[in-house]
Design a protein around this motif. Sequence first.
Motif, PDB file in Angstrom:
ATOM      1  N   ILE A 229       0.845  -1.201   0.000  1.00 14.48           N
ATOM      2  CA  ILE A 229       0.000   0.000   0.000  1.00 14.48           C
ATOM      3  C   ILE A 229       0.877   1.246   0.000  1.00 14.48           C
ATOM      4  N   PHE A 230       0.601   2.155  -0.907  1.00 11.39           N
ATOM      5  CA  PHE A 230       1.261   3.460  -0.970  1.00 11.39           C
ATOM      6  C   PHE A 230       0.289   4.482  -0.398  1.00 11.39           C
ATOM      7  N   TYR A 231       0.734   5.209   0.637  1.00 10.31           N
ATOM      8  CA  TYR A 231      -0.136   6.159   1.323  1.00 10.31           C
ATOM      9  C   TYR A 231       0.493   7.548   1.241  1.00 10.31           C
ATOM     10  N   ALA A 232      -0.101   8.422   0.434  1.00  7.60           N
ATOM     11  CA  ALA A 232       0.395   9.785   0.264  1.00  7.60           C
ATOM     12  C   ALA A 232      -0.289  10.702   1.265  1.00  7.60           C
ATOM     13  N   VAL A 233       0.516  11.371   2.098  1.00  8.49           N
ATOM     14  CA  VAL A 233      -0.008  12.231   3.155  1.00  8.49           C
ATOM     15  C   VAL A 233       0.435  13.664   2.903  1.00  8.49           C
ATOM     16  N   GLN A 234      -0.525  14.555   2.856  1.00 11.33           N
ATOM     17  CA  GLN A 234      -0.254  15.975   2.665  1.00 11.33           C
ATOM     18  C   GLN A 234       0.216  16.595   3.979  1.00 11.33           C
ATOM     19  N   ALA A 235       1.310  17.350   3.937  1.00  7.06           N
ATOM     20  CA  ALA A 235       1.838  17.982   5.160  1.00  7.06           C
ATOM     21  C   ALA A 235       1.785  19.496   5.056  1.00  7.06           C
ATOM     22  N   THR A 236       0.747  20.016   4.426  1.00  8.24           N
ATOM     23  CA  THR A 236       0.570  21.467   4.363  1.00  8.24           C
ATOM     24  C   THR A 236      -0.169  21.998   5.588  1.00  8.24           C
ATOM     25  N   GLY A 237      -0.526  21.123   6.483  1.00 10.50           N
ATOM     26  CA  GLY A 237      -1.200  21.502   7.724  1.00 10.50           C
ATOM     27  C   GLY A 237      -1.169  20.312   8.659  1.00 10.50           C
ATOM     28  N   ASN A 238      -1.635  20.500   9.871  1.00  7.66           N
ATOM     29  CA  ASN A 238      -1.554  19.435  10.870  1.00  7.66           C
ATOM     30  C   ASN A 238      -2.647  18.382  10.721  1.00  7.66           C
ATOM     31  N   GLY A 239      -3.761  18.739  10.075  1.00  7.28           N
ATOM     32  CA  GLY A 239      -4.903  17.838  10.020  1.00  7.28           C
ATOM     33  C   GLY A 239      -4.640  16.550   9.280  1.00  7.28           C
ATOM     34  N   HIS A 240      -3.975  16.635   8.132  1.00  4.64           N
ATOM     35  CA  HIS A 240      -3.700  15.436   7.337  1.00  4.64           C
ATOM     36  C   HIS A 240      -2.794  14.474   8.106  1.00  4.64           C
ATOM     37  N   ILE A 241      -1.781  15.015   8.773  1.00  7.13           N
ATOM     38  CA  ILE A 241      -0.865  14.178   9.546  1.00  7.13           C
ATOM     39  C   ILE A 241      -1.587  13.542  10.730  1.00  7.13           C
ATOM     40  N   SER A 242      -2.387  14.328  11.420  1.00  2.00           N
ATOM     41  CA  SER A 242      -3.151  13.804  12.550  1.00  2.00           C
ATOM     42  C   SER A 242      -4.027  12.641  12.115  1.00  2.00           C
ATOM     43  N   ARG A 243      -4.717  12.799  10.983  1.00  2.00           N
ATOM     44  CA  ARG A 243      -5.595  11.741  10.482  1.00  2.00           C
ATOM     45  C   ARG A 243      -4.791  10.503  10.089  1.00  2.00           C
ATOM     46  N   SER A 244      -3.659  10.704   9.429  1.00  2.00           N
ATOM     47  CA  SER A 244      -2.867   9.562   8.956  1.00  2.00           C
ATOM     48  C   SER A 244      -2.356   8.721  10.119  1.00  2.00           C
ATOM     49  N   MET A 245      -2.015   9.369  11.234  1.00  2.00           N
ATOM     50  CA  MET A 245      -1.512   8.612  12.386  1.00  2.00           C
ATOM     51  C   MET A 245      -2.593   7.719  12.985  1.00  2.00           C
ATOM     52  N   GLU A 246      -3.858   8.124  12.847  1.00  2.00           N
ATOM     53  CA  GLU A 246      -4.956   7.292  13.339  1.00  2.00           C
ATOM     54  C   GLU A 246      -5.266   6.142  12.375  1.00  2.00           C
ATOM     55  N   LEU A 247      -5.157   6.412  11.083  1.00  2.00           N
ATOM     56  CA  LEU A 247      -5.520   5.406  10.080  1.00  2.00           C
ATOM     57  C   LEU A 247      -4.432   4.358   9.868  1.00  2.00           C
ATOM     58  N   LEU A 248      -3.170   4.737  10.086  1.00  2.00           N
ATOM     59  CA  LEU A 248      -2.064   3.846   9.741  1.00  2.00           C
ATOM     60  C   LEU A 248      -2.167   2.457  10.375  1.00  2.00           C
ATOM     61  N   PRO A 249      -2.453   2.319  11.677  1.00  2.00           N
ATOM     62  CA  PRO A 249      -2.545   0.964  12.239  1.00  2.00           C
ATOM     63  C   PRO A 249      -3.612   0.104  11.573  1.00  2.00           C
ATOM     64  N   TYR A 250      -4.689   0.724  11.127  1.00  2.00           N
ATOM     65  CA  TYR A 250      -5.753  -0.028  10.459  1.00  2.00           C
ATOM     66  C   TYR A 250      -5.327  -0.434   9.056  1.00  2.00           C
ATOM     67  N   LEU A 251      -4.643   0.458   8.353  1.00  2.00           N
ATOM     68  CA  LEU A 251      -4.150   0.121   7.020  1.00  2.00           C
ATOM     69  C   LEU A 251      -3.130  -1.012   7.093  1.00  2.00           C
ATOM     70  N   GLN A 252      -2.315  -1.020   8.145  1.00  2.00           N
ATOM     71  CA  GLN A 252      -1.283  -2.050   8.278  1.00  2.00           C
ATOM     72  C   GLN A 252      -1.871  -3.439   8.514  1.00  2.00           C
ATOM     73  N   GLN A 253      -3.127  -3.513   8.898  1.00  2.00           N
ATOM     74  CA  GLN A 253      -3.778  -4.819   9.028  1.00  2.00           C
ATOM     75  C   GLN A 253      -4.031  -5.463   7.667  1.00  2.00           C
ATOM     76  N   TYR A 254      -4.014  -4.640   6.620  1.00  3.39           N
ATOM     77  CA  TYR A 254      -4.298  -5.141   5.267  1.00  3.39           C
ATOM     78  C   TYR A 254      -3.034  -5.359   4.439  1.00  3.39           C
TER      79      TYR A 254
END
Length: 326
Positions: A3-28
Amino acid sequence: MKIFYAVQATGNGHISRSMELLPYLQQYGEVDIFLSGDNSNLKLDAPITYRSKGLSLYYTCNGSLDYWKIARSINFLSLKQEIKQLPVEKYDLVINDYEYITAAACEAKKVPSVNFGHQASFQSMNVPRPEQKSKAGEWLLKKYARADRYIGLHFEPYDDFIVTPVIKKEILEATPTDEGHITVYLPSYCEPQLIEIFSGFKDHHFEIFSRESKEDRRVGNILFKPVSKAMFNKSMIHAHAIITGGGFETPSEAIHLGKKIMAIPIRGQYEQCCNAAALRKMGVMTLDKINDNFPEVFKQWMEDYKPIRRDYSQSIPLSMKKLFES
Protein backbone atom coordinates in the motif's frame (compact mmCIF):
# COMPACT_ATOMS: atom_id res chain seq x y z
CA MET A 1 -0.69 -6.27 -0.28
CA LYS A 2 1.65 -3.33 -0.81
CA ILE A 3 0.00 0.00 0.00
CA PHE A 4 1.26 3.46 -0.97
CA TYR A 5 -0.14 6.16 1.32
CA ALA A 6 0.40 9.78 0.26
CA VAL A 7 -0.01 12.23 3.15
CA GLN A 8 -0.25 15.98 2.66
CA ALA A 9 1.84 17.98 5.16
CA THR A 10 0.57 21.47 4.36
CA GLY A 11 -1.20 21.50 7.72
CA ASN A 12 -1.55 19.43 10.87
CA GLY A 13 -4.90 17.84 10.02
CA HIS A 14 -3.70 15.44 7.34
CA ILE A 15 -0.86 14.18 9.55
CA SER A 16 -3.15 13.80 12.55
CA ARG A 17 -5.60 11.74 10.48
CA SER A 18 -2.87 9.56 8.96
CA MET A 19 -1.51 8.61 12.39
CA GLU A 20 -4.96 7.29 13.34
CA LEU A 21 -5.52 5.41 10.08
CA LEU A 22 -2.06 3.85 9.74
CA PRO A 23 -2.55 0.96 12.24
CA TYR A 24 -5.75 -0.03 10.46
CA LEU A 25 -4.15 0.12 7.02
CA GLN A 26 -1.28 -2.05 8.28
CA GLN A 27 -3.78 -4.82 9.03
CA TYR A 28 -4.30 -5.14 5.27
CA GLY A 29 -0.68 -5.05 4.14
CA GLU A 30 2.70 -3.33 4.11
CA VAL A 31 2.30 0.46 4.05
CA ASP A 32 4.85 2.88 2.59
CA ILE A 33 4.27 6.55 3.38
CA PHE A 34 4.93 9.50 1.08
CA LEU A 35 4.97 12.76 3.06
CA SER A 36 4.61 15.87 0.92
CA GLY A 37 4.78 19.48 2.13
CA ASP A 38 6.91 21.36 4.64
CA ASN A 39 4.78 23.59 6.85
CA SER A 40 3.16 21.25 9.33
CA ASN A 41 3.94 21.67 13.03
CA LEU A 42 3.29 18.02 13.89
CA LYS A 43 5.65 15.13 13.23
CA LEU A 44 4.44 11.90 11.65
CA ASP A 45 5.22 9.16 14.19
CA ALA A 46 5.97 6.49 11.60
CA PRO A 47 8.73 5.59 9.11
CA ILE A 48 8.55 7.73 5.98
CA THR A 49 9.57 5.95 2.77
CA TYR A 50 9.37 8.95 0.44
CA ARG A 51 9.69 12.64 1.31
CA SER A 52 9.04 15.77 -0.75
CA LYS A 53 8.81 19.50 -0.19
CA GLY A 54 5.78 19.27 -2.48
CA LEU A 55 3.36 22.17 -2.67
CA SER A 56 2.88 24.00 0.61
CA LEU A 57 0.65 26.74 1.99
CA TYR A 58 1.97 29.74 3.90
CA TYR A 59 0.19 32.43 5.87
CA THR A 60 0.45 36.09 6.72
CA CYS A 61 0.01 37.33 10.29
CA ASN A 62 -3.44 38.75 9.62
CA GLY A 63 -5.62 35.77 8.84
CA SER A 64 -4.94 35.16 5.14
CA LEU A 65 -2.78 33.12 2.76
CA ASP A 66 0.63 34.48 1.77
CA TYR A 67 0.29 34.06 -2.01
CA TRP A 68 3.72 35.49 -2.78
CA LYS A 69 5.51 33.05 -0.47
CA ILE A 70 3.45 30.16 -1.86
CA ALA A 71 4.40 31.09 -5.44
CA ARG A 72 8.09 31.50 -4.59
CA SER A 73 8.23 28.07 -2.97
CA ILE A 74 7.16 26.18 -6.13
CA ASN A 75 9.95 24.53 -8.11
CA PHE A 76 8.32 23.25 -11.30
CA LEU A 77 11.40 21.37 -12.55
CA SER A 78 11.72 19.52 -9.27
CA LEU A 79 8.01 18.67 -9.28
CA LYS A 80 8.23 17.27 -12.81
CA GLN A 81 11.17 15.08 -11.82
CA GLU A 82 9.45 13.82 -8.67
CA ILE A 83 6.30 12.93 -10.61
CA LYS A 84 8.41 10.90 -13.02
CA GLN A 85 10.38 9.11 -10.31
CA LEU A 86 7.65 8.35 -7.77
CA PRO A 87 7.22 4.53 -8.04
CA VAL A 88 3.44 4.30 -7.67
CA GLU A 89 3.38 1.46 -10.22
CA LYS A 90 5.02 -0.88 -7.68
CA TYR A 91 2.00 -0.88 -5.36
CA ASP A 92 -1.26 -2.81 -5.22
CA LEU A 93 -3.17 0.11 -3.72
CA VAL A 94 -2.44 3.84 -3.87
CA ILE A 95 -4.23 5.98 -1.26
CA ASN A 96 -3.94 9.71 -1.73
CA ASP A 97 -4.95 12.29 0.89
CA TYR A 98 -5.13 15.28 -1.48
CA GLU A 99 -1.50 15.20 -2.66
CA TYR A 100 -0.66 16.54 -6.13
CA ILE A 101 2.57 14.67 -6.99
CA THR A 102 0.98 11.27 -6.34
CA ALA A 103 -2.11 12.14 -8.36
CA ALA A 104 0.02 13.34 -11.28
CA ALA A 105 2.27 10.26 -11.12
CA CYS A 106 -0.73 7.91 -11.12
CA GLU A 107 -2.28 9.74 -14.05
CA ALA A 108 0.97 9.66 -16.05
CA LYS A 109 1.60 5.97 -15.35
CA LYS A 110 -2.06 4.85 -15.62
CA VAL A 111 -2.08 3.57 -12.04
CA PRO A 112 -5.48 3.51 -10.27
CA SER A 113 -5.70 5.44 -7.02
CA VAL A 114 -8.16 6.34 -4.27
CA ASN A 115 -8.52 9.93 -3.06
CA PHE A 116 -9.33 9.34 0.60
CA GLY A 117 -9.85 12.32 2.89
CA HIS A 118 -11.79 15.47 3.55
CA GLN A 119 -11.16 17.13 0.18
CA ALA A 120 -12.52 14.05 -1.60
CA SER A 121 -15.97 14.85 -0.22
CA PHE A 122 -16.17 17.96 -2.43
CA GLN A 123 -16.70 15.78 -5.49
CA SER A 124 -20.33 15.90 -4.33
CA MET A 125 -22.34 19.09 -4.77
CA ASN A 126 -24.43 17.97 -1.78
CA VAL A 127 -21.58 19.20 0.42
CA PRO A 128 -22.34 22.75 1.65
CA ARG A 129 -20.70 25.68 -0.10
CA PRO A 130 -20.61 29.39 0.75
CA GLU A 131 -23.08 31.72 -0.96
CA GLN A 132 -20.24 33.13 -3.04
CA LYS A 133 -18.71 30.15 -4.82
CA SER A 134 -15.22 30.31 -6.26
CA LYS A 135 -14.60 28.79 -9.70
CA ALA A 136 -10.88 28.49 -8.96
CA GLY A 137 -11.61 27.01 -5.55
CA GLU A 138 -14.03 24.45 -6.98
CA TRP A 139 -11.47 23.49 -9.64
CA LEU A 140 -8.76 22.95 -7.01
CA LEU A 141 -10.99 20.85 -4.77
CA LYS A 142 -12.11 18.63 -7.64
CA LYS A 143 -9.07 18.50 -9.94
CA TYR A 144 -5.94 19.12 -7.83
CA ALA A 145 -5.63 15.45 -6.78
CA ARG A 146 -7.68 13.48 -9.29
CA ALA A 147 -8.26 9.79 -8.68
CA ASP A 148 -10.27 6.81 -9.91
CA ARG A 149 -12.26 6.53 -6.69
CA TYR A 150 -13.16 8.95 -3.93
CA ILE A 151 -13.92 8.33 -0.27
CA GLY A 152 -14.76 11.57 1.48
CA LEU A 153 -14.82 12.62 5.11
CA HIS A 154 -17.09 15.40 6.37
CA PHE A 155 -19.08 16.61 9.38
CA GLU A 156 -22.16 14.82 8.02
CA PRO A 157 -22.49 11.97 5.46
CA TYR A 158 -23.75 14.25 2.70
CA ASP A 159 -23.42 11.55 0.00
CA ASP A 160 -23.06 7.77 -0.28
CA PHE A 161 -19.25 7.91 -0.60
CA ILE A 162 -18.83 10.25 2.41
CA VAL A 163 -18.33 9.14 6.00
CA THR A 164 -17.98 11.17 9.19
CA PRO A 165 -14.59 12.43 10.49
CA VAL A 166 -11.70 10.31 11.69
CA ILE A 167 -11.12 11.20 15.35
CA LYS A 168 -7.92 10.66 17.34
CA LYS A 169 -7.94 7.81 19.85
CA GLU A 170 -7.13 10.25 22.68
CA ILE A 171 -10.26 12.23 21.86
CA LEU A 172 -12.47 9.15 21.45
CA GLU A 173 -11.42 7.83 24.87
CA ALA A 174 -11.52 11.19 26.67
CA THR A 175 -13.94 12.31 29.35
CA PRO A 176 -14.59 15.99 28.54
CA THR A 177 -14.66 18.51 31.38
CA ASP A 178 -14.99 22.28 31.56
CA GLU A 179 -12.05 23.97 33.30
CA GLY A 180 -13.11 27.38 32.03
CA HIS A 181 -10.42 28.25 29.50
CA ILE A 182 -10.94 28.86 25.78
CA THR A 183 -8.64 26.91 23.45
CA VAL A 184 -7.51 28.93 20.43
CA TYR A 185 -5.81 27.70 17.26
CA LEU A 186 -5.61 30.34 14.52
CA PRO A 187 -2.44 29.48 12.55
CA SER A 188 -2.80 32.37 10.08
CA TYR A 189 -2.36 34.94 12.88
CA CYS A 190 0.92 35.81 14.63
CA GLU A 191 1.35 36.36 18.36
CA PRO A 192 1.28 40.19 18.35
CA GLN A 193 -2.03 40.10 16.47
CA LEU A 194 -3.41 37.41 18.79
CA ILE A 195 -2.47 39.47 21.84
CA GLU A 196 -4.26 42.47 20.36
CA ILE A 197 -7.36 40.38 19.66
CA PHE A 198 -7.70 38.49 22.96
CA SER A 199 -5.96 40.49 25.69
CA GLY A 200 -8.98 42.79 26.08
CA PHE A 201 -11.22 39.98 27.37
CA LYS A 202 -9.94 40.19 30.94
CA ASP A 203 -12.65 37.91 32.33
CA HIS A 204 -11.61 35.02 30.10
CA HIS A 205 -8.52 32.83 30.02
CA PHE A 206 -7.18 31.75 26.63
CA GLU A 207 -4.80 28.89 25.81
CA ILE A 208 -3.47 29.86 22.39
CA PHE A 209 -1.47 27.34 20.34
CA SER A 210 1.06 29.21 18.26
CA ARG A 211 3.44 28.17 15.49
CA GLU A 212 5.86 30.76 16.90
CA SER A 213 6.01 29.37 20.46
CA LYS A 214 8.69 26.91 21.56
CA GLU A 215 7.54 26.79 25.20
CA ASP A 216 4.68 28.02 27.38
CA ARG A 217 4.59 31.82 27.74
CA ARG A 218 2.02 33.86 29.64
CA VAL A 219 0.90 37.32 28.55
CA GLY A 220 -1.83 38.56 30.90
CA ASN A 221 -4.92 36.42 30.37
CA ILE A 222 -3.26 34.52 27.50
CA LEU A 223 -1.13 31.38 27.79
CA PHE A 224 0.78 30.79 24.56
CA LYS A 225 1.62 27.14 23.97
CA PRO A 226 3.65 25.39 21.25
CA VAL A 227 1.74 23.24 18.78
CA SER A 228 1.83 19.77 20.32
CA LYS A 229 -0.58 16.92 19.81
CA ALA A 230 -0.64 15.92 23.49
CA MET A 231 -0.95 19.46 24.85
CA PHE A 232 -3.58 20.47 22.32
CA ASN A 233 -5.65 17.38 23.06
CA LYS A 234 -5.52 18.10 26.79
CA SER A 235 -6.44 21.76 26.33
CA MET A 236 -9.37 20.97 24.06
CA ILE A 237 -10.73 18.11 26.19
CA HIS A 238 -10.90 20.37 29.24
CA ALA A 239 -11.87 23.63 27.49
CA HIS A 240 -15.04 25.61 27.92
CA ALA A 241 -15.00 26.47 24.21
CA ILE A 242 -12.84 26.38 21.06
CA ILE A 243 -11.88 29.17 18.64
CA THR A 244 -10.30 27.78 15.50
CA GLY A 245 -9.85 28.30 11.78
CA GLY A 246 -12.07 26.76 9.14
CA GLY A 247 -10.12 23.53 8.97
CA PHE A 248 -11.66 20.11 9.36
CA GLU A 249 -9.98 18.08 12.12
CA THR A 250 -10.19 20.52 15.05
CA PRO A 251 -13.89 21.39 14.55
CA SER A 252 -14.63 17.67 14.09
CA GLU A 253 -12.96 16.80 17.38
CA ALA A 254 -14.64 19.70 19.16
CA ILE A 255 -18.03 18.54 17.86
CA HIS A 256 -17.35 14.99 19.06
CA LEU A 257 -16.42 16.36 22.49
CA GLY A 258 -19.52 18.56 22.60
CA LYS A 259 -17.62 21.84 22.83
CA LYS A 260 -18.87 25.25 21.76
CA ILE A 261 -17.03 26.40 18.61
CA MET A 262 -16.25 29.63 16.81
CA ALA A 263 -14.76 29.06 13.33
CA ILE A 264 -12.83 31.75 11.44
CA PRO A 265 -11.71 30.50 7.99
CA ILE A 266 -8.34 31.55 6.61
CA ARG A 267 -9.07 34.22 4.01
CA GLY A 268 -8.43 32.98 0.50
CA GLN A 269 -8.68 29.29 1.41
CA TYR A 270 -11.90 28.21 -0.29
CA GLU A 271 -12.09 24.80 1.37
CA GLN A 272 -12.23 26.50 4.77
CA CYS A 273 -15.03 28.78 3.56
CA CYS A 274 -16.94 25.64 2.53
CA ASN A 275 -16.32 24.08 5.94
CA ALA A 276 -17.62 27.25 7.58
CA ALA A 277 -20.80 27.01 5.50
CA ALA A 278 -21.32 23.44 6.73
CA LEU A 279 -20.62 24.40 10.35
CA ARG A 280 -23.01 27.36 10.10
CA LYS A 281 -25.81 25.00 9.03
CA MET A 282 -25.05 22.89 12.10
CA GLY A 283 -25.42 25.86 14.44
CA VAL A 284 -21.77 26.93 14.84
CA MET A 285 -20.82 30.62 14.85
CA THR A 286 -18.57 31.43 11.90
CA LEU A 287 -16.84 34.70 10.99
CA ASP A 288 -15.43 35.90 7.68
CA LYS A 289 -12.70 37.79 9.55
CA ILE A 290 -11.84 39.40 12.87
CA ASN A 291 -12.58 43.12 12.81
CA ASP A 292 -13.50 45.98 15.16
CA ASN A 293 -16.85 44.31 15.94
CA PHE A 294 -15.18 41.24 17.41
CA PRO A 295 -15.82 42.16 21.10
CA GLU A 296 -19.58 42.32 20.42
CA VAL A 297 -19.47 39.11 18.38
CA PHE A 298 -17.50 37.34 21.11
CA LYS A 299 -20.03 38.39 23.75
CA GLN A 300 -22.93 37.15 21.59
CA TRP A 301 -21.14 33.84 21.04
CA MET A 302 -20.52 33.33 24.75
CA GLU A 303 -24.09 34.19 25.73
CA ASP A 304 -26.27 32.86 22.91
CA TYR A 305 -24.53 29.93 21.19
CA LYS A 306 -24.73 26.38 22.49
CA PRO A 307 -22.40 23.43 21.90
CA ILE A 308 -23.37 20.83 19.33
CA ARG A 309 -22.39 17.18 19.52
CA ARG A 310 -22.12 14.26 17.13
CA ASP A 311 -20.82 10.77 17.87
CA TYR A 312 -18.00 10.08 15.40
CA SER A 313 -16.70 6.93 17.11
CA GLN A 314 -17.56 4.60 14.19
CA SER A 315 -15.87 6.65 11.48
CA ILE A 316 -12.68 4.58 11.11
CA PRO A 317 -14.46 1.20 10.73
CA LEU A 318 -16.81 2.76 8.17
CA SER A 319 -13.87 4.29 6.31
CA MET A 320 -12.00 0.98 6.14
CA LYS A 321 -15.13 -0.80 4.95
CA LYS A 322 -15.55 1.62 2.06
CA LEU A 323 -11.86 1.48 1.20
CA PHE A 324 -11.36 -2.29 1.13
CA GLU A 325 -14.82 -3.74 0.43
CA SER A 326 -15.83 -1.64 -2.57
